[in-house]
Design a protein around this motif. Sequence first.
Motif, PDB file in Angstrom:
ATOM      1  N   ILE A  33       0.815  -1.217   0.000  1.00  0.00           N
ATOM      2  CA  ILE A  33       0.000   0.000   0.000  1.00  0.00           C
ATOM      3  C   ILE A  33       0.846   1.263   0.000  1.00  0.00           C
ATOM      4  O   ILE A  33       0.397   2.328  -0.410  1.00  0.00           O
ATOM      5  CB  ILE A  33      -0.967  -0.016   1.218  1.00  0.00           C
ATOM      6  N   ALA A  34       2.106   1.150   0.436  1.00  0.00           N
ATOM      7  CA  ALA A  34       3.006   2.302   0.497  1.00  0.00           C
ATOM      8  C   ALA A  34       4.026   2.290  -0.633  1.00  0.00           C
ATOM      9  O   ALA A  34       5.045   2.981  -0.565  1.00  0.00           O
ATOM     10  CB  ALA A  34       3.724   2.326   1.843  1.00  0.00           C
ATOM     11  N   ALA A  35       3.778   1.518  -1.690  1.00  0.00           N
ATOM     12  CA  ALA A  35       4.736   1.410  -2.799  1.00  0.00           C
ATOM     13  C   ALA A  35       5.084   2.793  -3.341  1.00  0.00           C
ATOM     14  O   ALA A  35       4.214   3.636  -3.548  1.00  0.00           O
ATOM     15  CB  ALA A  35       4.141   0.548  -3.906  1.00  0.00           C
ATOM     16  N   ARG A  36       6.377   3.002  -3.575  1.00  0.00           N
ATOM     17  CA  ARG A  36       6.856   4.279  -4.102  1.00  0.00           C
ATOM     18  C   ARG A  36       7.360   4.096  -5.524  1.00  0.00           C
ATOM     19  O   ARG A  36       8.141   3.207  -5.813  1.00  0.00           O
ATOM     20  CB  ARG A  36       8.000   4.804  -3.231  1.00  0.00           C
ATOM     21  N   SER A  37       6.901   4.965  -6.416  1.00  0.00           N
ATOM     22  CA  SER A  37       7.395   4.964  -7.787  1.00  0.00           C
ATOM     23  C   SER A  37       8.773   5.639  -7.804  1.00  0.00           C
ATOM     24  O   SER A  37       9.230   6.162  -6.779  1.00  0.00           O
ATOM     25  CB  SER A  37       6.434   5.753  -8.680  1.00  0.00           C
ATOM     26  N   PRO A  38       9.448   5.673  -8.949  1.00  0.00           N
ATOM     27  CA  PRO A  38      10.744   6.345  -9.005  1.00  0.00           C
ATOM     28  C   PRO A  38      10.698   7.821  -8.599  1.00  0.00           C
ATOM     29  O   PRO A  38      11.710   8.367  -8.160  1.00  0.00           O
ATOM     30  CB  PRO A  38      11.157   6.189 -10.475  1.00  0.00           C
ATOM     31  N   ASN A  39       9.544   8.467  -8.736  1.00  0.00           N
ATOM     32  CA  ASN A  39       9.447   9.870  -8.302  1.00  0.00           C
ATOM     33  C   ASN A  39       8.716  10.020  -6.970  1.00  0.00           C
ATOM     34  O   ASN A  39       8.285  11.111  -6.608  1.00  0.00           O
ATOM     35  CB  ASN A  39       8.778  10.737  -9.379  1.00  0.00           C
ATOM     36  N   GLY A  40       8.601   8.917  -6.247  1.00  0.00           N
ATOM     37  CA  GLY A  40       8.043   8.984  -4.899  1.00  0.00           C
ATOM     38  C   GLY A  40       6.537   8.944  -4.815  1.00  0.00           C
ATOM     39  O   GLY A  40       5.965   9.156  -3.734  1.00  0.00           O
ATOM     40  N   THR A  41       5.854   8.657  -5.916  1.00  0.00           N
ATOM     41  CA  THR A  41       4.393   8.621  -5.917  1.00  0.00           C
ATOM     42  C   THR A  41       3.881   7.328  -5.300  1.00  0.00           C
ATOM     43  O   THR A  41       4.417   6.253  -5.557  1.00  0.00           O
ATOM     44  CB  THR A  41       3.860   8.757  -7.353  1.00  0.00           C
ATOM     45  N   THR A  42       2.838   7.444  -4.487  1.00  0.00           N
ATOM     46  CA  THR A  42       2.217   6.279  -3.848  1.00  0.00           C
ATOM     47  C   THR A  42       0.903   5.941  -4.552  1.00  0.00           C
ATOM     48  O   THR A  42       0.346   6.770  -5.292  1.00  0.00           O
ATOM     49  CB  THR A  42       1.897   6.574  -2.366  1.00  0.00           C
ATOM     50  N   PRO A  43       0.373   4.742  -4.312  1.00  0.00           N
ATOM     51  CA  PRO A  43      -0.940   4.412  -4.878  1.00  0.00           C
ATOM     52  C   PRO A  43      -2.030   5.402  -4.466  1.00  0.00           C
ATOM     53  O   PRO A  43      -2.898   5.747  -5.282  1.00  0.00           O
ATOM     54  CB  PRO A  43      -1.198   3.008  -4.329  1.00  0.00           C
ATOM     55  N   LEU A  44      -1.995   5.867  -3.220  1.00  0.00           N
ATOM     56  CA  LEU A  44      -2.998   6.834  -2.775  1.00  0.00           C
ATOM     57  C   LEU A  44      -2.914   8.119  -3.597  1.00  0.00           C
ATOM     58  O   LEU A  44      -3.939   8.698  -3.966  1.00  0.00           O
ATOM     59  CB  LEU A  44      -2.827   7.145  -1.291  1.00  0.00           C
ATOM     60  N   MET A  45      -1.712   8.574  -3.890  1.00  0.00           N
ATOM     61  CA  MET A  45      -1.555   9.782  -4.705  1.00  0.00           C
ATOM     62  C   MET A  45      -2.131   9.572  -6.100  1.00  0.00           C
ATOM     63  O   MET A  45      -2.804  10.457  -6.644  1.00  0.00           O
ATOM     64  CB  MET A  45      -0.073  10.160  -4.803  1.00  0.00           C
ATOM     65  N   MET A  46      -1.878   8.389  -6.667  1.00  0.00           N
ATOM     66  CA  MET A  46      -2.416   8.090  -7.993  1.00  0.00           C
ATOM     67  C   MET A  46      -3.944   8.081  -7.972  1.00  0.00           C
ATOM     68  O   MET A  46      -4.599   8.643  -8.853  1.00  0.00           O
ATOM     69  CB  MET A  46      -1.900   6.727  -8.462  1.00  0.00           C
ATOM     70  N   ALA A  47      -4.505   7.437  -6.958  1.00  0.00           N
ATOM     71  CA  ALA A  47      -5.964   7.361  -6.850  1.00  0.00           C
ATOM     72  C   ALA A  47      -6.572   8.742  -6.641  1.00  0.00           C
ATOM     73  O   ALA A  47      -7.627   9.061  -7.208  1.00  0.00           O
ATOM     74  CB  ALA A  47      -6.356   6.428  -5.710  1.00  0.00           C
ATOM     75  N   ALA A  48      -5.910   9.573  -5.849  1.00  0.00           N
ATOM     76  CA  ALA A  48      -6.428  10.917  -5.582  1.00  0.00           C
ATOM     77  C   ALA A  48      -6.411  11.774  -6.842  1.00  0.00           C
ATOM     78  O   ALA A  48      -7.304  12.599  -7.054  1.00  0.00           O
ATOM     79  CB  ALA A  48      -5.601  11.580  -4.484  1.00  0.00           C
ATOM     80  N   ARG A  49      -5.434  11.556  -7.673  1.00  0.00           N
ATOM     81  CA  ARG A  49      -5.319  12.360  -8.898  1.00  0.00           C
ATOM     82  C   ARG A  49      -6.250  11.864  -9.997  1.00  0.00           C
ATOM     83  O   ARG A  49      -6.925  12.663 -10.644  1.00  0.00           O
ATOM     84  CB  ARG A  49      -3.875  12.347  -9.405  1.00  0.00           C
ATOM     85  N   ASN A  50      -6.290  10.561 -10.227  1.00  0.00           N
ATOM     86  CA  ASN A  50      -7.014  10.040 -11.390  1.00  0.00           C
ATOM     87  C   ASN A  50      -7.922   8.851 -11.117  1.00  0.00           C
ATOM     88  O   ASN A  50      -8.535   8.321 -12.046  1.00  0.00           O
ATOM     89  CB  ASN A  50      -6.022   9.619 -12.482  1.00  0.00           C
ATOM     90  N   GLY A  51      -7.997   8.386  -9.890  1.00  0.00           N
ATOM     91  CA  GLY A  51      -8.740   7.171  -9.601  1.00  0.00           C
ATOM     92  C   GLY A  51     -10.162   7.390  -9.127  1.00  0.00           C
ATOM     93  O   GLY A  51     -10.622   8.522  -8.957  1.00  0.00           O
ATOM     94  N   ASP A  52     -10.834   6.287  -8.884  1.00  0.00           N
ATOM     95  CA  ASP A  52     -12.180   6.294  -8.327  1.00  0.00           C
ATOM     96  C   ASP A  52     -12.081   6.663  -6.841  1.00  0.00           C
ATOM     97  O   ASP A  52     -11.188   6.189  -6.141  1.00  0.00           O
ATOM     98  CB  ASP A  52     -12.774   4.894  -8.490  1.00  0.00           C
ATOM     99  N   GLU A  53     -12.994   7.486  -6.363  1.00  0.00           N
ATOM    100  CA  GLU A  53     -12.939   7.880  -4.950  1.00  0.00           C
ATOM    101  C   GLU A  53     -13.119   6.685  -4.021  1.00  0.00           C
ATOM    102  O   GLU A  53     -12.654   6.699  -2.888  1.00  0.00           O
ATOM    103  CB  GLU A  53     -13.973   8.967  -4.649  1.00  0.00           C
ATOM    104  N   ARG A  54     -13.788   5.642  -4.506  1.00  0.00           N
ATOM    105  CA  ARG A  54     -13.914   4.434  -3.684  1.00  0.00           C
ATOM    106  C   ARG A  54     -12.553   3.769  -3.485  1.00  0.00           C
ATOM    107  O   ARG A  54     -12.300   3.157  -2.445  1.00  0.00           O
ATOM    108  CB  ARG A  54     -14.901   3.458  -4.334  1.00  0.00           C
TER     109      ARG A  54
END
Length: 218
Positions: free
Chosen positions: A154-175
Amino acid sequence: MTRHPTDRRDALRLTVAAVLAGAGLAARAGSYDDYFRAIDIDAPHIVADLLRRGFDPNARDERGQVGLYLALRSPSPKVAEVLWSHPQLDFDAPNNAGETPLMMAAMKGEVDWVRRLIARGARINKPGWNAMHYGAIAPDQRVMQLLLANGGDIAARSPNGTTPLMMAARNGDERTVDLLLQRGADPTARNDRNLSAADLALSQDRDNLAARLQKLTR
């Protein structure tokens, strides 16, 4: 100078060999083009025929994309099934950007394919961008539920430090955002640009979601 008959025969053999070699190269080039065109239009009979004739199911196009990844992206479900049944398929092969078929299936919300790929051993938590980041922007939360149930970080970091939560907040479903928060995702985490999940939601005019996330950081 008079050429000996044996020399003429040798020259003829070399000429014929060159023509046949050229024809073989042309045939292989044609097969290559036919294969990727068939994936694009979801023509399973063409792909199956090429594979029967020895075409490599792990061949890459000029951009380094593998067939199963492309079939899941298109989508070309019939071709995907043909490739899946091939015993030599590398089902977890990354493209030149490090993206795998599992990542594409996760992003597209293809729950059944995500389940099948995981069952076969596809990596969820590989270094860099991975299925957790891509699954965070799936059309709904079901992919994320499946990834988490199979050990997704759940805390996976991309090469630029992005987490799954950040991805979901930007482009994902609110659920998906809610699911990640319920499972313990850190809303205070920031990426290498010092942006939080709330900041990324705000960047997409998701003001209500941003406000919810900001409350969790106080």
